[in-house]
Design a protein around this motif. Structure first.
Motif, PDB file in Angstrom:
ATOM      1  N   THR A  42       0.837  -1.219   0.000  1.00 36.43           N
ATOM      2  CA  THR A  42       0.000   0.000   0.000  1.00 36.43           C
ATOM      3  C   THR A  42       0.860   1.253   0.000  1.00 36.43           C
ATOM      4  O   THR A  42       0.675   2.161  -0.821  1.00 36.43           O
ATOM      5  CB  THR A  42      -0.933   0.014   1.230  1.00 36.43           C
ATOM      6  N   GLU A  63       9.342   3.152   7.587  1.00 32.05           N
ATOM      7  CA  GLU A  63       9.068   1.736   7.873  1.00 32.05           C
ATOM      8  C   GLU A  63       9.773   1.317   9.166  1.00 32.05           C
ATOM      9  O   GLU A  63      10.951   1.562   9.346  1.00 32.05           O
ATOM     10  CB  GLU A  63       9.550   0.873   6.684  1.00 32.05           C
ATOM     11  N   SER A  72       2.906  -8.062   3.146  1.00 30.96           N
ATOM     12  CA  SER A  72       3.334  -8.001   1.743  1.00 30.96           C
ATOM     13  C   SER A  72       4.495  -8.944   1.437  1.00 30.96           C
ATOM     14  O   SER A  72       4.657  -9.372   0.298  1.00 30.96           O
ATOM     15  CB  SER A  72       3.705  -6.564   1.370  1.00 30.96           C
ATOM     16  N   GLY A  76       0.199 -15.362   0.321  1.00 32.10           N
ATOM     17  CA  GLY A  76       0.066 -16.552  -0.515  1.00 32.10           C
ATOM     18  C   GLY A  76       0.349 -16.311  -1.993  1.00 32.10           C
ATOM     19  O   GLY A  76       0.343 -17.248  -2.782  1.00 32.10           O
ATOM     20  N   ALA A 203       6.938   4.873  13.747  1.00 29.54           N
ATOM     21  CA  ALA A 203       6.025   6.004  13.969  1.00 29.54           C
ATOM     22  C   ALA A 203       5.206   5.724  15.221  1.00 29.54           C
ATOM     23  O   ALA A 203       4.609   4.658  15.346  1.00 29.54           O
ATOM     24  CB  ALA A 203       5.107   6.171  12.767  1.00 29.54           C
ATOM     25  N   GLY A 364      -8.052 -10.593   3.447  1.00 29.68           N
ATOM     26  CA  GLY A 364      -6.895 -11.330   2.906  1.00 29.68           C
ATOM     27  C   GLY A 364      -6.737 -11.089   1.419  1.00 29.68           C
ATOM     28  O   GLY A 364      -6.171 -11.923   0.724  1.00 29.68           O
ATOM     29  N   VAL A 367      -3.208  -8.040  -2.164  1.00 26.44           N
ATOM     30  CA  VAL A 367      -2.102  -7.987  -3.131  1.00 26.44           C
ATOM     31  C   VAL A 367      -2.505  -7.130  -4.335  1.00 26.44           C
ATOM     32  O   VAL A 367      -1.775  -6.226  -4.740  1.00 26.44           O
ATOM     33  CB  VAL A 367      -1.650  -9.400  -3.560  1.00 26.44           C
TER      34      VAL A 367
HETATM   35  C1  FAD Z   1      -0.091 -15.231   5.451  1.00 27.66           C
HETATM   36  C2  FAD Z   1      -0.837 -14.253   4.585  1.00 27.66           C
HETATM   37  C3  FAD Z   1      -1.318 -14.669   3.344  1.00 27.66           C
HETATM   38  C4  FAD Z   1      -1.985 -13.763   2.513  1.00 27.66           C
HETATM   39  N1  FAD Z   1      -2.315 -14.153   1.249  1.00 27.66           N
HETATM   40  C5  FAD Z   1      -2.826 -13.242   0.376  1.00 27.66           C
HETATM   41  C6  FAD Z   1      -3.009 -13.564  -0.988  1.00 27.66           C
HETATM   42  O1  FAD Z   1      -2.648 -14.634  -1.452  1.00 27.66           O
HETATM   43  N2  FAD Z   1      -3.602 -12.625  -1.783  1.00 27.66           N
HETATM   44  C7  FAD Z   1      -3.964 -11.396  -1.325  1.00 27.66           C
HETATM   45  O2  FAD Z   1      -4.510 -10.596  -2.087  1.00 27.66           O
HETATM   46  N3  FAD Z   1      -3.738 -11.041  -0.038  1.00 27.66           N
HETATM   47  C8  FAD Z   1      -3.140 -11.921   0.799  1.00 27.66           C
HETATM   48  N4  FAD Z   1      -2.865 -11.547   2.083  1.00 27.66           N
HETATM   49  C9  FAD Z   1      -3.101 -10.160   2.469  1.00 27.66           C
HETATM   50  C10 FAD Z   1      -2.060  -9.216   1.857  1.00 27.66           C
HETATM   51  O3  FAD Z   1      -0.772  -9.754   2.017  1.00 27.66           O
HETATM   52  C11 FAD Z   1      -2.148  -7.857   2.511  1.00 27.66           C
HETATM   53  O4  FAD Z   1      -3.473  -7.379   2.382  1.00 27.66           O
HETATM   54  C12 FAD Z   1      -1.228  -6.821   1.908  1.00 27.66           C
HETATM   55  O5  FAD Z   1       0.097  -7.300   1.853  1.00 27.66           O
HETATM   56  C13 FAD Z   1      -1.304  -5.550   2.745  1.00 27.66           C
HETATM   57  O6  FAD Z   1      -0.281  -4.673   2.337  1.00 27.66           O
HETATM   58  P1  FAD Z   1      -0.036  -3.381   3.208  1.00 27.66           P
HETATM   59  O7  FAD Z   1       1.080  -2.652   2.584  1.00 27.66           O
HETATM   60  O8  FAD Z   1      -1.311  -2.638   3.382  1.00 27.66           O
HETATM   61  O9  FAD Z   1       0.345  -3.928   4.650  1.00 27.66           O
HETATM   62  P2  FAD Z   1       1.683  -4.658   5.160  1.00 27.66           P
HETATM   63  O10 FAD Z   1       2.375  -5.378   4.082  1.00 27.66           O
HETATM   64  O11 FAD Z   1       1.322  -5.424   6.378  1.00 27.66           O
HETATM   65  O12 FAD Z   1       2.629  -3.454   5.529  1.00 27.66           O
HETATM   66  C14 FAD Z   1       2.449  -2.638   6.658  1.00 27.66           C
HETATM   67  C15 FAD Z   1       3.841  -2.133   7.034  1.00 27.66           C
HETATM   68  O13 FAD Z   1       3.705  -1.130   8.044  1.00 27.66           O
HETATM   69  C16 FAD Z   1       4.813  -1.250   8.902  1.00 27.66           C
HETATM   70  N5  FAD Z   1       4.479  -0.599  10.174  1.00 27.66           N
HETATM   71  C17 FAD Z   1       3.540  -0.995  11.056  1.00 27.66           C
HETATM   72  N6  FAD Z   1       3.482  -0.155  12.103  1.00 27.66           N
HETATM   73  C18 FAD Z   1       4.416   0.799  11.864  1.00 27.66           C
HETATM   74  C19 FAD Z   1       4.834   1.955  12.600  1.00 27.66           C
HETATM   75  N7  FAD Z   1       4.287   2.278  13.771  1.00 27.66           N
HETATM   76  N8  FAD Z   1       5.831   2.727  12.072  1.00 27.66           N
HETATM   77  C20 FAD Z   1       6.406   2.421  10.879  1.00 27.66           C
HETATM   78  N9  FAD Z   1       6.034   1.323  10.153  1.00 27.66           N
HETATM   79  C21 FAD Z   1       5.051   0.534  10.634  1.00 27.66           C
HETATM   80  C22 FAD Z   1       4.997  -2.762   9.042  1.00 27.66           C
HETATM   81  O14 FAD Z   1       6.289  -3.103   9.516  1.00 27.66           O
HETATM   82  C23 FAD Z   1       4.721  -3.233   7.631  1.00 27.66           C
HETATM   83  O15 FAD Z   1       5.900  -3.349   6.849  1.00 27.66           O
HETATM   84  C24 FAD Z   1      -2.216 -12.433   2.953  1.00 27.66           C
HETATM   85  C25 FAD Z   1      -1.773 -12.015   4.213  1.00 27.66           C
HETATM   86  C26 FAD Z   1      -1.070 -12.910   5.029  1.00 27.66           C
HETATM   87  C27 FAD Z   1      -0.567 -12.452   6.359  1.00 27.66           C
END
Ligand code: FAD
Length: 444
Positions: A42, A63, A72, A76, A203, A364, A367
């Motif tokens: 995101t 981060e 991320s 899966g 943060a 979930g 991606v």
């Molecule tokens: C095991 C698993 C399997 C999945 N399989 C699928 C799939 O096959 N297909 C699909 O579409 N979705 C899947 N998902 C969901 C998908 O991975 C997530 O919806 C997506 O990666 C979210 O991305 P994001 O960037 O919003 O969050 P994240 O990738 O969780 O990133 C959030 C980031 O914020 C950082 N952060 C948190 N708090 C702070 C802070 N206070 N200060 C600074 N940094 C901070 C964290 O360290 C992290 O790096 C799965 C999730 C999991 C856990």
């Protein structure tokens, strides 16, 4: 059993020559145009689209760990067109045109991710092979028959050579990826376009025009919160962190894949209620994940929760039930991570008048959806007229989760009900009453 709690994806990234060493942390107070908190898909897609739209912008991504540390880098690897709120729910709330527009945008997004991957030269094993959903009980078969892309038993088995397949359905709108390679490559693409990523920087407060971290204060015209499961701490009760867990095998021989199929990069699942998901990797492993791990009191997130022996054992056993040719010692990896679930199971993206943006609550399905979120946030921040800013999820805010202890009871009861619903269907051979009750409670 040779299983060890290790993330296959990170191991492969390290073997690629990316040692996952944190980039330098923030070095004191600073001022930028846009500050993004969280370097998962995101945050990084937001930074990426902003810099494509206006290369002169000063964009800083903050981060806590390293880019891709969260869901991320652990998921899966389904880059699908799935959106957590069902088409029926979108139609009820916003009408048929808005629901159709959301569906079309999600389908386009799968191709948009593929295009960006190609343009930026991100090697992440991208293959758009679609998804096969199997039906292995009479109740599951009834659901499959009602789906577009229905496959009879022979056609479904030809794609996925699993045991006891009665039928299924196919959608072309999904690509298989190696998720950690995608997020790490995306971080490098953001940097090539002039973005700055600081790691090892936490943060403690993410508010309008200001991010307070342990390494300095960031002042910015626009601040974006992109912390998914961790939003539970920065914006209490906005989501609950729920764990999804995965097991993976060693590279399996051609003799196994001759029977198991999946030769076209298809992802696969079945119609059970407690979600499972699988893929055949570029190096011929089976990766198989699912829910079922408990929610932890107070929305806690901790490294200890990335593994759960009971759930890992259940996943291995479910994989062997699908593919009886698998042996216990084929499994070499097991890991997990938290995802964010909003109270109404409906993801949202938006930018407030105060300059605070947010996106997440993908359940979930993040991606693909995170790319649409990043593109949408960039258009909103740049004030550009992009049709994605008129999609029904823009500006959506879910109501807050209940305080504890009610939250703990609700989430864990919901997870338990999903497991029981599958038992119920096996016993009664009819659609689960428990599952439809739960679905109604969540607003369909
Ligand atoms: C095991 C698993 C399997 C999945 N399989 C699928 C799939 O096959 N297909 C699909 O579409 N979705 C899947 N998902 C969901 C998908 O991975 C997530 O919806 C997506 O990666 C979210 O991305 P994001 O960037 O919003 O969050 P994240 O990738 O969780 O990133 C959030 C980031 O914020 C950082 N952060 C948190 N708090 C702070 C802070 N206070 N200060 C600074 N940094 C901070 C964290 O360290 C992290 O790096 C799965 C999730 C999991 C856990």
């Amino acid at each position: 059993m040779t299983s060890r709690p290790a993330n296959l994806w990170f191991e492969q990234v390290v073997a690629d020559g990316d040692p996952l060493v944190p980039r330098p942390a923030l070095d004191g107070d600073t001022e930028v145009d846009v500050a993004v908190v969280g370097a998962g898909y995101t945050g990084l897609w937001t930074a990426y689209h902003l810099l494509r739209g206006d290369p002169s912008l000063r964009v800083l991504v903050v981060e806590r760990q390293v880019a891709g540390f969260g869901a991320s880098g652990r998921n899966g690897g389904w880059c699908s067109a799935l959106f957590p709120a069902s088409p029926a729910k979108l139609e009820r709330r916003h009408g048929p045109a808005a629901a159709a527009a959301m569906g079309a945008a999600m389908r386009d997004t799968v191709d948009e991710v593929g295009k960006a991957v190609a343009e930026e030269g991100i090697g992440c094993d991208w293959v758009k092979g679609g998804t096969v959903t199997l039906a292995r009980t009479p109740a599951q078969l009834r659901r499959a028959r009602a789906s577009a892309g229905y496959l009879d038993g022979a056609a479904a088995s030809a794609l996925v050579g699993a045991a006891r397949v009665l039928g299924g359905w196919f959608t072309p709108d999904c690509a298989r990826v190696q998720p950690a390679r995608l997020v790490r490559g995306l971080a490098r693409a953001v940097e090539r376009r002039g973005g700055r990523i600081v790691e090892g920087t936490t943060a403690s407060s993410v508010g309008p025009r200001r991010v307070v971290t342990d390494r300095g204060v960031v002042a910015a015209r626009t601040v974006v919160r992109a912390t998914e499961a961790w939003a539970a701490h920065l914006a209490p009760r906005s989501v609950v962190p729920v764990y999804s867990l995965i097991v993976a095998t060693r590279p399996l021989p051609g003799s196994f894949w001759d029977g198991a199929g999946l030769g076209g990069g298809q992802t696969f699942t079945d119609e059970r209620h407690l979600i499972v998901y699988g893929q055949r990797t570029a190096d011929d492993r089976l990766v198989f994940g699912g829910r079922g791990a408990p929610y932890h009191w107070g929305s806690r997130i901790a490294p200890a929760f990335d593994g759960d022996d009971r759930v890992f054992a259940g996943l291995r056993s479910a994989a062997c039930d699908l593919f009886p040719a698998l042996a216990a010692d084929d499994f070499t990896h097991a890991w997990g991570g938290p995802l964010g679930i909003p109270r109404d199971w409906y993801a949202g993206v938006g930018l407030g008048a105060d300059g605070l943006g947010w996106a997440g609550g993908y359940v979930g399905d993040g991606v693909g959806t995170s790319h649409l979120a990043g593109r949408t946030l960039a258009a909103l921040i740049l004030g550009r007229d992009d049709p994605v800013t008129r999609l029904p999820w823009v500006g959506h805010r879910s109501r807050r989760w209940e305080p504890e202890p009610l939250r703990w009871l609700l989430v864990n009861a919901g997870l338990r009900l999903m497991t029981l619903a599958d038992h119920e269907e096996r016993l009664t051979r009819r659609e689960s009453v428990l599952a439809s009750t739960l679905s109604r409670a969540l607003g369909g």
